[in-house]
Design an enzyme around this catalytic site. Structure first.
Site, short mmCIF file in Angstrom:
data_model
loop_
_atom_site.label_atom_id
_atom_site.label_comp_id
_atom_site.label_asym_id
_atom_site.label_seq_id
_atom_site.Cartn_x
_atom_site.Cartn_y
_atom_site.Cartn_z
N CYS A 73 0.82 -1.22 0.00
CA CYS A 73 0.00 0.00 0.00
C CYS A 73 0.86 1.27 0.00
O CYS A 73 0.60 2.21 -0.73
CB CYS A 73 -0.90 0.02 1.24
SG CYS A 73 -2.13 -1.27 1.32
N VAL A 109 0.46 4.23 -2.70
CA VAL A 109 -0.19 5.50 -2.34
C VAL A 109 0.67 6.68 -2.77
O VAL A 109 0.16 7.70 -3.25
CB VAL A 109 -0.49 5.54 -0.83
CG1 VAL A 109 -0.85 6.96 -0.39
CG2 VAL A 109 -1.61 4.59 -0.48
#
Length: 519
Positions: A153, A157
């Site tokens: 993640c 991001v």
């Protein structure tokens, strides 16, 4: 004290001792601001109602215990299937520790994977330095033949570009210019582990066939008679891939298993540590471009990979975790068609033995109601087999299933009178399933280890089939594909049926009139 040097007891008994009971009670009463037991019981009963189910199914912004994992887990699963390959996850150490422990707990084997160890500064300024240093360390310390990079993640991001980062790492001398490094973006906040598997497999195939990210010319295809095979994300990969190889060998097929991780998760205890064991040879991945066709045993695990392979002019065959008589028949017929070779008598005999076993035992399964949860292809394969057995799938739930999957399941159910009362739930989680087990009760539940909490809450007996299986050992060594594999699944189902019969008929003088020796 319960515990002392002369009487060492394990945790099953230790924490039931009076001093621990008092400690837990004081913790609840003084520190947890607990709710009175009567209120807890009232709410617990309410969660079993249709009223609560309606509220449960109305939630949109919350997921409770999804029956799936994240993309990078599937990326690691795919990466270890190649010769001498080290999975390199661009993200934090904590994420990678989860992937390693998850696989090690299921397969009871070490799982090698490294991290770029991104922390707060990398989250702000980007992870280029982590990538440059991490690839250098991984290459020099662990000496893999290939590194397969994926992301978590954090890296996604902030938008880290793996292709650019790997090129920069080559320029800075972290890895040799001609060293094989594949990559796939696997954001953990979308998709699931099967998406990560698919993205990584496509990344590997695209790297070797498409010119190694500019390091070599794009390959030219010269078709031959071999077949490529993808197993998909599969918790039974050790037993299944060995069974598939046996079947291919019996038929006399030329084949390449792309992503063969059957050995790395079943290494012998002979005094030698094998960080990398087995796996598809890298040169064989490149040669696979020439294959006549590619078979995938799990369509929803390989959607992007198969789409890419089609662009090279190869025929693709997508199956849905074929399990049972009809499922195995279809797989063998496709292999026979593609190779031009007949199905050997040895496999026909295995088919007959499976049919005989079903005939011996079907009366114990006929009419039983089942709830199934798990990955999309696994649910399809299990549902098809249950219909063959005369069982009644009543609830089928797949957190990572979509509308296409749901339509396919409904078509399968419509093909049999035993599927007429089944409800299908795509994108739902195990808390949804808990409601359904109370409002639409079934005889048995089939799914992974996390179903044991549903078994405890609802009293529905759990048959452990799927991934992960943490609380039972060595099931991954048994195949579930092929006629032999279907026999294994049949036995697991029957064992649970018989265990439940005994558990409900074992009180002497009251229920033991049915406590039979012969079942």
């Amino acid at each position: 004290m319960v515990q002392n040097a002369e009487n060492v007891v394990d945790h099953f008994q230790l924490f039931r001792g009076p001093e621990y009971r008092e400690m837990f009670k004081n913790k609840r009463d003084k520190f947890e601001n607990g709710t009175p037991e009567e209120e807890v019981n009232r709410v617990a009963e309410w969660t079993k109602t249709v009223e609560y189910q309606e509220k449960n199914f109305a939630r949109e912004a919350l997921t409770i215990n999804p029956a799936k994992a994240c993309q990078p887990l599937g990326a690691v699963f795919a990466a270890v299937g190649f010769e001498g390959t080290l999975p390199f996850v661009h993200g934090s150490q904590g994420c990678v520790a989860y992937y390693r422990s998850h696989f090690s707990r299921h397969f009871k084997e070490p799982t090698s994977a490294v991290s770029s160890s991104m922390t707060e500064d990398a989250a702000v300024f980007g992870g280029l330095t982590n990538m440059v240093d991490g690839l250098a360390n991984a290459y020099n310390m662990y000496k893999p033949k290939m590194i397969a990079v994926s992301t978590t993640c954090m890296a996604e991001v902030i938008g880290d570009d793996l292709n650019a980062f790997i090129k920069t790492s080559r320029e800075k001398g972290s890895i040799p210019q001609d060293y094989d490094v594949t990559f796939a973006h696997t954001p953990a906040f979308v998709g699931s582990h099967i998406t990560g598997y698919d993205n990584t497999m496509k990344g590997v195939v695209e790297y070797f066939w498409g010119g190694k990210a500019g390091l070599a010319p794009k390959l030219e295809r010269t078709p031959n008679n071999s077949i490529n095979f993808f197993g998909g994300f599969d918790g039974y990969t050790v037993g299944n891939l060995r069974e598939i190889k046996r079947i291919f060998d019996l038929i006399g097929a030329e084949y390449t298993i792309i992503g063969d991780n059957s050995d790395v998760w079943d290494t012998p205890a002979d005094g030698e540590f094998r960080m990398y064991d087995g796996g598809t040879k890298l040169e064989d991945v490149a040669k696979a471009v020439n294959a006549k066709a590619t078979i995938s045993m799990q369509e929803f695990s390989t959607e992007k990979t198969l789409d890419y392979i089609k662009t090279w002019g190869q025929e693709t065959v997508a199956l849905n975790h074929p399990l049972g008589v009809a499922g195995t028949d279809k797989f063998l017929q496709e292999v026979s068609r593609l190779t031009g070779k007949p199905i050997p008598d040895a496999l026909k005999k295995e088919r007959g033995r499976l049919v005989d076993a079903i005939a011996d035992s079907h009366n114990h399964i006929h009419g039983k109601k089942f709830a199934i949860y798990g990955d999309p292809d696994l649910c399809l394969g299990l549902a098809a087999f249950l219909l063959e057995l005369g069982a009644e799938p009543t609830t089928i739930l797949s957190t990572n299933g979509g509308k296409t999957w749901e339509k396919k399941v409904r078509e399968l159910l419509a093909s049999s009178p035993f599927g007429k009362d089944c409800e299908v739930y795509a994108g739902k989680d195990l808390w949804h399933l808990r409601s359904l087990l109370f409002t639409r009760p079934v005889d048995f539940l089939i799914g992974n280890t996390y179903g044991k909490y549903l078994e405890r809450d609802t009293g529905t007996p759990l048959i452990r089939i799927g991934f992960p299986i943490f609380d039972r050992h060595h099931l991954h060594r048994y195949p579930v594909w092929g006629y032999q594999g279907a026999l294994n699944v049949l036995v697991w189902i029957l064992d649970k049926v018989f265990s439940e019969m005994d558990a409900h008929s074992n009180v002497a003088g009251k229920t033991d009139i049915s406590y039979d020796i012969i079942r």
